[in-house]
Scaffold this motif. Sequence first.
Motif, PDB file in Angstrom:
ATOM      1  N   PHE A  96       0.852  -1.188   0.000  1.00  0.00           N
ATOM      2  CA  PHE A  96       0.000   0.000   0.000  1.00  0.00           C
ATOM      3  C   PHE A  96       0.892   1.244   0.000  1.00  0.00           C
ATOM      4  O   PHE A  96       2.067   1.165   0.375  1.00  0.00           O
ATOM      5  N   PRO A  97       0.321   2.396  -0.345  1.00  0.00           N
ATOM      6  CA  PRO A  97       1.078   3.645  -0.173  1.00  0.00           C
ATOM      7  C   PRO A  97       1.347   3.871   1.320  1.00  0.00           C
ATOM      8  O   PRO A  97       0.608   3.375   2.172  1.00  0.00           O
ATOM      9  N   PRO A  98       2.398   4.623   1.635  1.00  0.00           N
ATOM     10  CA  PRO A  98       2.673   4.869   3.053  1.00  0.00           C
ATOM     11  C   PRO A  98       1.612   5.768   3.689  1.00  0.00           C
ATOM     12  O   PRO A  98       1.005   6.595   3.014  1.00  0.00           O
ATOM     13  N   ILE A  99       1.425   5.580   4.975  1.00  0.00           N
ATOM     14  CA  ILE A  99       0.653   6.520   5.796  1.00  0.00           C
ATOM     15  C   ILE A  99       1.717   7.418   6.417  1.00  0.00           C
ATOM     16  O   ILE A  99       2.508   6.970   7.254  1.00  0.00           O
ATOM     17  N   ILE A 100       1.782   8.667   5.993  1.00  0.00           N
ATOM     18  CA  ILE A 100       2.862   9.550   6.440  1.00  0.00           C
ATOM     19  C   ILE A 100       2.480  10.996   6.178  1.00  0.00           C
ATOM     20  O   ILE A 100       1.664  11.275   5.294  1.00  0.00           O
ATOM     21  N   ASN A 101       3.037  11.901   6.952  1.00  0.00           N
ATOM     22  CA  ASN A 101       2.926  13.326   6.659  1.00  0.00           C
ATOM     23  C   ASN A 101       4.185  14.033   7.174  1.00  0.00           C
ATOM     24  O   ASN A 101       5.070  13.394   7.744  1.00  0.00           O
ATOM     25  N   GLU A 102       4.257  15.332   6.980  1.00  0.00           N
ATOM     26  CA  GLU A 102       5.457  16.097   7.324  1.00  0.00           C
ATOM     27  C   GLU A 102       5.776  16.050   8.813  1.00  0.00           C
ATOM     28  O   GLU A 102       6.916  16.280   9.219  1.00  0.00           O
ATOM     29  N   ASP A 103       4.779  15.791   9.668  1.00  0.00           N
ATOM     30  CA  ASP A 103       4.992  15.761  11.116  1.00  0.00           C
ATOM     31  C   ASP A 103       5.514  14.410  11.616  1.00  0.00           C
ATOM     32  O   ASP A 103       5.896  14.298  12.779  1.00  0.00           O
ATOM     33  N   SER A 104       5.513  13.393  10.781  1.00  0.00           N
ATOM     34  CA  SER A 104       5.903  12.047  11.213  1.00  0.00           C
ATOM     35  C   SER A 104       7.333  12.033  11.740  1.00  0.00           C
ATOM     36  O   SER A 104       8.248  12.536  11.087  1.00  0.00           O
TER      37      SER A 104
ATOM     38  N   TYR B  77     -11.198   2.633  10.057  1.00  0.00           N
ATOM     39  CA  TYR B  77      -9.839   2.746   9.526  1.00  0.00           C
ATOM     40  C   TYR B  77      -9.371   4.196   9.405  1.00  0.00           C
ATOM     41  O   TYR B  77      -8.216   4.511   9.680  1.00  0.00           O
ATOM     42  N   ILE B  78     -10.255   5.089   9.000  1.00  0.00           N
ATOM     43  CA  ILE B  78      -9.894   6.517   8.889  1.00  0.00           C
ATOM     44  C   ILE B  78      -9.481   7.054  10.254  1.00  0.00           C
ATOM     45  O   ILE B  78      -8.493   7.778  10.385  1.00  0.00           O
ATOM     46  N   GLU B  79     -10.221   6.679  11.294  1.00  0.00           N
ATOM     47  CA  GLU B  79      -9.867   7.117  12.649  1.00  0.00           C
ATOM     48  C   GLU B  79      -8.537   6.503  13.089  1.00  0.00           C
ATOM     49  O   GLU B  79      -7.742   7.160  13.772  1.00  0.00           O
ATOM     50  N   LYS B  80      -8.284   5.261  12.715  1.00  0.00           N
ATOM     51  CA  LYS B  80      -7.006   4.627  13.032  1.00  0.00           C
ATOM     52  C   LYS B  80      -5.847   5.411  12.403  1.00  0.00           C
ATOM     53  O   LYS B  80      -4.831   5.679  13.054  1.00  0.00           O
ATOM     54  N   ILE B  81      -6.008   5.768  11.144  1.00  0.00           N
ATOM     55  CA  ILE B  81      -4.978   6.551  10.449  1.00  0.00           C
ATOM     56  C   ILE B  81      -4.780   7.894  11.144  1.00  0.00           C
ATOM     57  O   ILE B  81      -3.646   8.355  11.328  1.00  0.00           O
ATOM     58  N   ASN B  82      -5.880   8.516  11.547  1.00  0.00           N
ATOM     59  CA  ASN B  82      -5.788   9.806  12.235  1.00  0.00           C
ATOM     60  C   ASN B  82      -5.033   9.695  13.567  1.00  0.00           C
ATOM     61  O   ASN B  82      -4.298  10.608  13.942  1.00  0.00           O
ATOM     62  N   ILE B  83      -5.207   8.580  14.275  1.00  0.00           N
ATOM     63  CA  ILE B  83      -4.469   8.352  15.527  1.00  0.00           C
ATOM     64  C   ILE B  83      -2.972   8.265  15.231  1.00  0.00           C
ATOM     65  O   ILE B  83      -2.150   8.833  15.963  1.00  0.00           O
ATOM     66  N   LEU B  84      -2.602   7.554  14.168  1.00  0.00           N
ATOM     67  CA  LEU B  84      -1.188   7.481  13.790  1.00  0.00           C
ATOM     68  C   LEU B  84      -0.632   8.876  13.511  1.00  0.00           C
ATOM     69  O   LEU B  84       0.415   9.263  14.049  1.00  0.00           O
ATOM     70  N   LYS B  85      -1.339   9.632  12.698  1.00  0.00           N
ATOM     71  CA  LYS B  85      -0.852  10.963  12.313  1.00  0.00           C
ATOM     72  C   LYS B  85      -0.793  11.902  13.515  1.00  0.00           C
ATOM     73  O   LYS B  85       0.169  12.657  13.670  1.00  0.00           O
TER      74      LYS B  85
ATOM     75  N   ILE C  84      11.663  12.184  10.181  1.00  0.00           N
ATOM     76  CA  ILE C  84      11.723  10.817  10.709  1.00  0.00           C
ATOM     77  C   ILE C  84      13.010  10.663  11.515  1.00  0.00           C
ATOM     78  O   ILE C  84      14.103  10.877  10.999  1.00  0.00           O
ATOM     79  N   LYS C  85      12.859  10.301  12.790  1.00  0.00           N
ATOM     80  CA  LYS C  85      14.004  10.180  13.692  1.00  0.00           C
ATOM     81  C   LYS C  85      14.391   8.731  13.990  1.00  0.00           C
ATOM     82  O   LYS C  85      15.502   8.461  14.442  1.00  0.00           O
ATOM     83  N   ALA C  86      13.457   7.806  13.778  1.00  0.00           N
ATOM     84  CA  ALA C  86      13.724   6.401  14.078  1.00  0.00           C
ATOM     85  C   ALA C  86      12.824   5.523  13.227  1.00  0.00           C
ATOM     86  O   ALA C  86      11.706   5.907  12.875  1.00  0.00           O
TER      87      ALA C  86
ATOM     88  N   LEU D 245      14.394   7.149  -0.401  1.00  0.00           N
ATOM     89  CA  LEU D 245      13.686   8.316  -0.927  1.00  0.00           C
ATOM     90  C   LEU D 245      12.649   8.817   0.077  1.00  0.00           C
ATOM     91  O   LEU D 245      12.506  10.024   0.278  1.00  0.00           O
ATOM     92  N   LEU D 246      11.937   7.907   0.717  1.00  0.00           N
ATOM     93  CA  LEU D 246      10.936   8.306   1.711  1.00  0.00           C
ATOM     94  C   LEU D 246      11.602   9.099   2.839  1.00  0.00           C
ATOM     95  O   LEU D 246      11.091  10.137   3.263  1.00  0.00           O
ATOM     96  N   LEU D 247      12.752   8.621   3.314  1.00  0.00           N
ATOM     97  CA  LEU D 247      13.461   9.311   4.395  1.00  0.00           C
ATOM     98  C   LEU D 247      13.960  10.686   3.960  1.00  0.00           C
ATOM     99  O   LEU D 247      13.947  11.634   4.752  1.00  0.00           O
ATOM    100  N   LYS D 248      14.365  10.807   2.705  1.00  0.00           N
ATOM    101  CA  LYS D 248      14.805  12.113   2.194  1.00  0.00           C
ATOM    102  C   LYS D 248      13.615  13.060   2.043  1.00  0.00           C
ATOM    103  O   LYS D 248      13.733  14.261   2.262  1.00  0.00           O
ATOM    104  N   THR D 249      12.457  12.519   1.658  1.00  0.00           N
ATOM    105  CA  THR D 249      11.258  13.326   1.456  1.00  0.00           C
ATOM    106  C   THR D 249      10.657  13.781   2.779  1.00  0.00           C
ATOM    107  O   THR D 249      10.053  14.849   2.857  1.00  0.00           O
ATOM    108  N   TYR D 250      10.819  12.967   3.818  1.00  0.00           N
ATOM    109  CA  TYR D 250      10.253  13.263   5.143  1.00  0.00           C
ATOM    110  C   TYR D 250      11.398  13.302   6.167  1.00  0.00           C
ATOM    111  O   TYR D 250      11.619  12.356   6.918  1.00  0.00           O
TER     112      TYR D 250
END
Length: 162
Positions: A8-16, A59-67, A108-110, A100-105
């Motif tokens: 699947f595509p990643p669940i991620i945003n700039e705050d991750s 599932y939408i609420e689950k994603i929101n908890i992650l973010k 990410i610290k860990a 690439l994901l790590l460079k884009t975001y």
Amino acid sequence: MQIGISSFPPIINEDSKILILGSIPGVKSLEMQEYYAHPQNKFWKIIFELFDENFTDNYIEKINILKKNKIAVWDVIDTCERKGSLDSEIKNEEANDIDLLLKTYPNIKAIFCNGGKSYKNLKKILHNKSNIGVYLLPSTSPLHTISFERKLEEWKVLKTYL
């Protein structure tokens, strides 16, 4: 019979700040088009417990908890062939572009690997190129038979990176 599958595509945003990596979605997750959809997988239960959230099946609420808690989720494998859901049945795998994901975001610290397959694959992908810490956590899969309490205890390390 081997079946071709895709991540699947990643669940991620700039705050991750934390990236949790699995191997590739299992049969139930592919069917539901949701990360960790198997009812016996403890991933969501652990996340909700760690952050003192009321559990939901939405599932939408689950994603929101992650973010909300600055957690990203993805898989180390982009595509492969596999019979069933066992990591040991994975063949002809192609990696996701974690670098690439790590460079884009860059926040990410860990990186925390949900089980041994994702950890082993990630080590091959990164080749020690990244200065981000990579940690192995016990798989949340029902096939990894240590107790929920022990899994939860080991997963508590996530909170030290937030």
